[in-house]
Design an enzyme around this catalytic site. Structure first.
Site, PDB file in Angstrom:
ATOM      1  N   THR A   1      -4.529   3.384   3.044  1.00 54.88           N
ATOM      2  CA  THR A   1      -3.776   3.724   1.303  1.00 54.88           C
ATOM      3  C   THR A   1      -3.123   5.314   1.635  1.00 54.88           C
ATOM      4  O   THR A   1      -4.279   5.806   3.116  1.00 54.88           O
ATOM      5  CB  THR A   1      -4.160   3.288   0.358  1.00 54.88           C
ATOM      6  OG1 THR A   1      -3.292   4.710  -0.951  1.00 54.88           O
ATOM      7  CG2 THR A   1      -5.753   3.593   0.184  1.00 54.88           C
ATOM      8  N   ASP A   2      -2.567   5.943   1.679  1.00 55.12           N
ATOM      9  CA  ASP A   2      -2.703   6.894   1.408  1.00 55.12           C
ATOM     10  C   ASP A   2      -3.244   8.055   0.615  1.00 55.12           C
ATOM     11  O   ASP A   2      -3.422   8.970   0.699  1.00 55.12           O
ATOM     12  CB  ASP A   2      -0.818   7.821   0.940  1.00 55.12           C
ATOM     13  CG  ASP A   2      -1.206   7.227  -0.324  1.00 55.12           C
ATOM     14  OD1 ASP A   2      -1.382   6.840  -0.841  1.00 55.12           O
ATOM     15  OD2 ASP A   2       0.844   7.451  -0.773  1.00 55.12           O
TER      16      ASP A   2
ATOM     17  N   LYS B   1     -11.932   2.238   0.039  1.00 54.98           N
ATOM     18  CA  LYS B   1     -10.252   2.421   1.369  1.00 54.98           C
ATOM     19  C   LYS B   1     -10.898   2.914   2.357  1.00 54.98           C
ATOM     20  O   LYS B   1     -10.844   2.856   3.238  1.00 54.98           O
ATOM     21  CB  LYS B   1      -9.193   2.543   0.894  1.00 54.98           C
ATOM     22  CG  LYS B   1      -8.978   1.234  -0.355  1.00 54.98           C
ATOM     23  CD  LYS B   1      -8.429   0.037   0.591  1.00 54.98           C
ATOM     24  CE  LYS B   1      -7.612   0.336   1.093  1.00 54.98           C
ATOM     25  NZ  LYS B   1      -7.295  -1.902   1.307  1.00 54.98           N
TER      26      LYS B   1
HETATM   27  P1  NAD Z   1      -3.482  -6.674  -5.036  1.00 59.19           P
HETATM   28  O1  NAD Z   1      -4.090  -6.126  -5.335  1.00 59.19           O
HETATM   29  O2  NAD Z   1      -2.141  -7.537  -5.663  1.00 59.19           O
HETATM   30  O3  NAD Z   1      -4.002  -8.253  -4.168  1.00 59.19           O
HETATM   31  C1  NAD Z   1      -5.157  -8.115  -4.146  1.00 59.19           C
HETATM   32  C2  NAD Z   1      -5.413  -9.454  -2.818  1.00 59.19           C
HETATM   33  O4  NAD Z   1      -6.386  -9.593  -2.260  1.00 59.19           O
HETATM   34  C3  NAD Z   1      -5.217 -10.857  -4.100  1.00 59.19           C
HETATM   35  O5  NAD Z   1      -4.601 -11.982  -3.894  1.00 59.19           O
HETATM   36  C4  NAD Z   1      -7.181 -10.995  -4.146  1.00 59.19           C
HETATM   37  O6  NAD Z   1      -7.859 -12.359  -5.120  1.00 59.19           O
HETATM   38  C5  NAD Z   1      -7.432 -11.395  -2.628  1.00 59.19           C
HETATM   39  N1  NAD Z   1      -9.031 -10.316  -2.969  1.00 59.19           N
HETATM   40  C6  NAD Z   1      -9.939  -9.778  -3.619  1.00 59.19           C
HETATM   41  N2  NAD Z   1     -10.516  -9.477  -3.505  1.00 59.19           N
HETATM   42  C7  NAD Z   1     -10.877 -10.391  -2.383  1.00 59.19           C
HETATM   43  C8  NAD Z   1     -11.858 -10.900  -1.587  1.00 59.19           C
HETATM   44  N3  NAD Z   1     -13.142 -10.434  -1.684  1.00 59.19           N
HETATM   45  N4  NAD Z   1     -11.737 -11.873  -1.018  1.00 59.19           N
HETATM   46  C9  NAD Z   1     -10.694 -12.595  -0.258  1.00 59.19           C
HETATM   47  N5  NAD Z   1      -9.503 -11.816  -0.989  1.00 59.19           N
HETATM   48  C10 NAD Z   1     -10.063 -11.093  -2.277  1.00 59.19           C
HETATM   49  O7  NAD Z   1      -3.544  -5.473  -4.016  1.00 59.19           O
HETATM   50  P2  NAD Z   1      -1.951  -5.172  -3.168  1.00 59.19           P
HETATM   51  O8  NAD Z   1      -1.116  -3.937  -3.523  1.00 59.19           O
HETATM   52  O9  NAD Z   1      -1.104  -6.629  -2.622  1.00 59.19           O
HETATM   53  O10 NAD Z   1      -2.546  -5.118  -2.012  1.00 59.19           O
HETATM   54  C11 NAD Z   1      -2.748  -4.436  -1.192  1.00 59.19           C
HETATM   55  C12 NAD Z   1      -3.551  -4.235   0.268  1.00 59.19           C
HETATM   56  O11 NAD Z   1      -2.805  -2.883   0.704  1.00 59.19           O
HETATM   57  C13 NAD Z   1      -4.590  -3.861  -0.312  1.00 59.19           C
HETATM   58  O12 NAD Z   1      -5.475  -3.561   1.180  1.00 59.19           O
HETATM   59  C14 NAD Z   1      -4.562  -1.589  -0.532  1.00 59.19           C
HETATM   60  O13 NAD Z   1      -5.532  -1.457  -0.577  1.00 59.19           O
HETATM   61  C15 NAD Z   1      -3.003  -1.194  -0.223  1.00 59.19           C
HETATM   62  N6  NAD Z   1      -2.230  -0.664   0.100  1.00 59.19           N
HETATM   63  C16 NAD Z   1      -1.823  -1.439  -1.600  1.00 59.19           C
HETATM   64  C17 NAD Z   1      -0.423  -0.248  -2.358  1.00 59.19           C
HETATM   65  C18 NAD Z   1       0.411  -0.663  -3.286  1.00 59.19           C
HETATM   66  O14 NAD Z   1       0.922   0.375  -4.241  1.00 59.19           O
HETATM   67  N7  NAD Z   1      -0.393  -1.984  -3.826  1.00 59.19           N
HETATM   68  C19 NAD Z   1      -0.369   1.091  -1.091  1.00 59.19           C
HETATM   69  C20 NAD Z   1      -0.833   0.982   0.288  1.00 59.19           C
HETATM   70  C21 NAD Z   1      -1.957   0.246   0.208  1.00 59.19           C
HETATM   71  O1  DAU Z   2      -0.783   5.041  -3.036  1.00 55.35           O
HETATM   72  C1  DAU Z   2      -0.833   4.510  -3.043  1.00 55.35           C
HETATM   73  C2  DAU Z   2      -1.424   3.563  -3.956  1.00 55.35           C
HETATM   74  O2  DAU Z   2      -0.823   3.558  -5.074  1.00 55.35           O
HETATM   75  C3  DAU Z   2      -2.696   1.851  -3.539  1.00 55.35           C
HETATM   76  O3  DAU Z   2      -3.640   2.289  -2.549  1.00 55.35           O
HETATM   77  C4  DAU Z   2      -3.201   1.971  -4.834  1.00 55.35           C
HETATM   78  O4  DAU Z   2      -3.577   0.579  -4.590  1.00 55.35           O
HETATM   79  C5  DAU Z   2      -1.623   1.439  -5.631  1.00 55.35           C
HETATM   80  O5  DAU Z   2      -2.903   0.620  -6.531  1.00 55.35           O
HETATM   81  C6  DAU Z   2      -1.300   2.477  -5.909  1.00 55.35           C
HETATM   82  O6  DAU Z   2      -2.181   3.818  -6.791  1.00 55.35           O
HETATM   83  P1  DAU Z   2      -1.800   4.136  -8.139  1.00 55.35           P
HETATM   84  O7  DAU Z   2      -2.804   4.876  -9.020  1.00 55.35           O
HETATM   85  O8  DAU Z   2      -1.099   5.298  -7.890  1.00 55.35           O
HETATM   86  O9  DAU Z   2      -0.377   3.269  -8.629  1.00 55.35           O
HETATM   87  P2  DAU Z   2      -0.159   2.885 -10.193  1.00 55.35           P
HETATM   88  O10 DAU Z   2       0.764   2.698 -10.304  1.00 55.35           O
HETATM   89  O11 DAU Z   2      -2.205   2.139 -10.855  1.00 55.35           O
HETATM   90  O12 DAU Z   2      -0.515   4.792 -10.896  1.00 55.35           O
HETATM   91  C7  DAU Z   2       1.207   5.439 -10.502  1.00 55.35           C
HETATM   92  C8  DAU Z   2       1.253   6.482 -11.130  1.00 55.35           C
HETATM   93  O13 DAU Z   2       1.035   6.165 -12.441  1.00 55.35           O
HETATM   94  C9  DAU Z   2      -0.949   7.365 -11.230  1.00 55.35           C
HETATM   95  O14 DAU Z   2      -0.662   8.912 -11.266  1.00 55.35           O
HETATM   96  C10 DAU Z   2      -0.920   6.714 -12.750  1.00 55.35           C
HETATM   97  C11 DAU Z   2       0.316   6.751 -13.212  1.00 55.35           C
HETATM   98  N1  DAU Z   2       0.481   6.129 -14.723  1.00 55.35           N
HETATM   99  C12 DAU Z   2      -0.275   4.496 -14.137  1.00 55.35           C
HETATM  100  C13 DAU Z   2       0.287   3.529 -15.385  1.00 55.35           C
HETATM  101  C14 DAU Z   2      -0.360   1.990 -14.926  1.00 55.35           C
HETATM  102  C15 DAU Z   2       0.217   6.198 -15.858  1.00 55.35           C
HETATM  103  O15 DAU Z   2       0.023   7.503 -16.186  1.00 55.35           O
HETATM  104  N2  DAU Z   2       0.306   5.284 -17.071  1.00 55.35           N
HETATM  105  C16 DAU Z   2       0.110   3.869 -16.564  1.00 55.35           C
HETATM  106  O16 DAU Z   2       0.044   3.492 -17.432  1.00 55.35           O
END
Ligand code: NAD
Ligand code: DAU
Length: 366
Positions: A146-147, A175
């Site tokens: 992640t960033d 991470k």
């Molecule tokens: P998510 O929370 O939707 O999914 C995570 C998955 O991992 C789930 O299916 C969960 O069951 C599985 N998991 C958790 N713990 C586990 C374990 N111990 N063993 C096996 N499986 C397990 O997450 P996501 O948003 O899909 O993110 C996926 C990856 O991308 C993560 O590594 C996250 O750090 C990275 N990432 C996410 C974002 C974002 O915006 N969502 C951005 C950048 C990077």
């Molecule tokens: O930047 C990459 C990351 O983006 C990933 O590594 C993480 O897995 C992913 O969850 C996400 O993290 P953020 O904390 O940026 O995402 P989130 O959707 O939780 O929040 C986005 C922005 O919105 C953050 O500034 C917090 C704000 N927020 C979030 C929620 C849930 C609110 O203001 N209200 C809310 O209810």
């Protein structure tokens, strides 16, 4: 030449992982291999997100998709999966991923994100050594990061691959630690490792604790729209399919020992994004925009809330030839439509019913 025949996807029941498998199996004809999905089905993993993949590509379909329920920290299980399927590629998505949860309870983040990543790397280190002790060069461990590992930006500037790590939450610290372990396995043991650091994703199948799906559902249901702090924190948003096409590009062409930033060139203040979403959802549902706007509620800020993320992704564009295909408008349009037409999926999540279903299918989770 990389093999890419038997890809172990971890966390494939989560948001980005399930979309990744769809991209590979349905939209990437040059990928002809098999996908093995190892997922522990935590609260964030949802077997309902896999039903269409299972039907088309599972045992009853083309036989290119396999599901293994389990914890990435379970060495015996993960080792047996490497052997059983002759794994040549790992795309490691599995993680605890929500910042707010990491603030409330960091332990699972350290376990899964740090120890789980170490466990998989250590298994790969042994599994991918040939009989004469030399590391295979047709294999790859791609670590998804992640960033957020870079910390927070001021009003100007971008994260590059050279930006020093400066994580601020237990999530981003876990991470960052896992990134370092992954790269250390490359330098020390010669495992072919690539790494990507992506900005905020949005799209179908995202668990509605994250900003965009939470807000879409709350707007539809007339619930308050909680904005942390002054709402002026900035995130760089990318449609999930574009993240996944970047990952596919890295699997094919990424240089070992390199990390690649992935982003959307799409910075939004949270409050401005929320007003844009209100406009789109209101137009699609017939809700009165000005009435929905009254439900915006400023709430206590997230501790350690990073101010601004912005990604310089010129390296992946230049080296891999990646470019995003979706505009924010087209990506959000798809996303909102998906949430509007998949009420069953979101209702099950909200009722917790999917957990009961998972227990019935896969036994009690520990
Ligand atoms: P998510 O929370 O939707 O999914 C995570 C998955 O991992 C789930 O299916 C969960 O069951 C599985 N998991 C958790 N713990 C586990 C374990 N111990 N063993 C096996 N499986 C397990 O997450 P996501 O948003 O899909 O993110 C996926 C990856 O991308 C993560 O590594 C996250 O750090 C990275 N990432 C996410 C974002 C974002 O915006 N969502 C951005 C950048 C990077
Ligand atoms: O930047 C990459 C990351 O983006 C990933 O590594 C993480 O897995 C992913 O969850 C996400 O993290 P953020 O904390 O940026 O995402 P989130 O959707 O939780 O929040 C986005 C922005 O919105 C953050 O500034 C917090 C704000 N927020 C979030 C929620 C849930 C609110 O203001 N209200 C809310 O209810």
């Amino acid at each position: 030449m990389r093999s890419l025949k038997n890809i172990l996807v971890t966390g494939g029941a989560g948001f980005i992982g399930c979309n990744f498998m769809r991209v590979l199996l349905q939209k990437t004809p040059e990928f002809t291999g098999r996908i093995i999905n190892l997922d522990h089905l935590t609260y964030a993993g949802n077997a309902a997100s896999l039903a269409d993949i299972e039907a088309r590509f599972g045992a009853q379909g083309s036989g290119r998709y396999f599901f293994e329920k389990g914890d990435i920290c379970d060495r015996v299980l993960a080792e047996s999966i490497f052997k059983k399927y002759n794994i040549d590629t790992v795309v490691h998505f599995a993680a605890e991923s929500h910042v707010d949860r990491s603030i409330l309870g960091p332990e699972d983040f350290i376990k899964t994100n740090v120890f789980g990543t170490f466990t998989l790397l250590d298994i790969a280190r042994n599994a991918w050594k040939s009989d004469d002790g030399i590391m295979r060069n047709d294999v790859l461990f791609h670590h998804i990061s992640t960033d957020e590992v870079y910390g927070s930006l001021g009003n100007s500037g971008f994260f590059t691959e050279q930006t020093p790590y400066d994580p601020h939450s237990p999530y981003s610290a876990s991470k960052a630690a896992s990134d370092h372990v992954a790269m250390s396995y490359h330098y020390t043991y010669g495992i072919p490792v690539t790494l990507s650091n992506c900005s905020n994703n949005y799209g179908p199948y995202q668990f509605p604790e994250k900003l965009i799906p939470l807000m879409i559902l709350n707007i539809i249901e007339g619930k308050p729209l909680p904005v942390y702090g002054d709402g002026k924190n900035i995130r760089d948003w990318l449609f999930v399919e574009d993240h996944n096409s970047a990952v596919w590009g890295i699997l094919q062409k990424g240089r070992c020992g390199e990390s690649y930033n992935i982003g959307g060139d799409n910075e939004w203040e949270n409050i401005k994004l929320l007003h844009y979403l209100i406009k789109i959802v209101s137009a699609k549902t017939g809700l009165v925009q000005t009435k929905v706007e009254q439900t915006v509620k400023y709430v206590t800020d997230r501790p350690g809330h990073d101010k601004r993320y912005a990604i310089d992704c010129s390296k992946i564009k230049k080296e891999i030839g990646w470019n995003q295909q979706y505009t924010f408008e087209s990506g959000l349009d798809k996303t909102v439509d998906w949430y509007l037409s998949n009420k069953e999926w979101t209702d099950k999540i909200k009722s917790g019913e999917y957990l009961k279903w998972i227990e019935k299918c896969y036994g009690t989770r520990n």
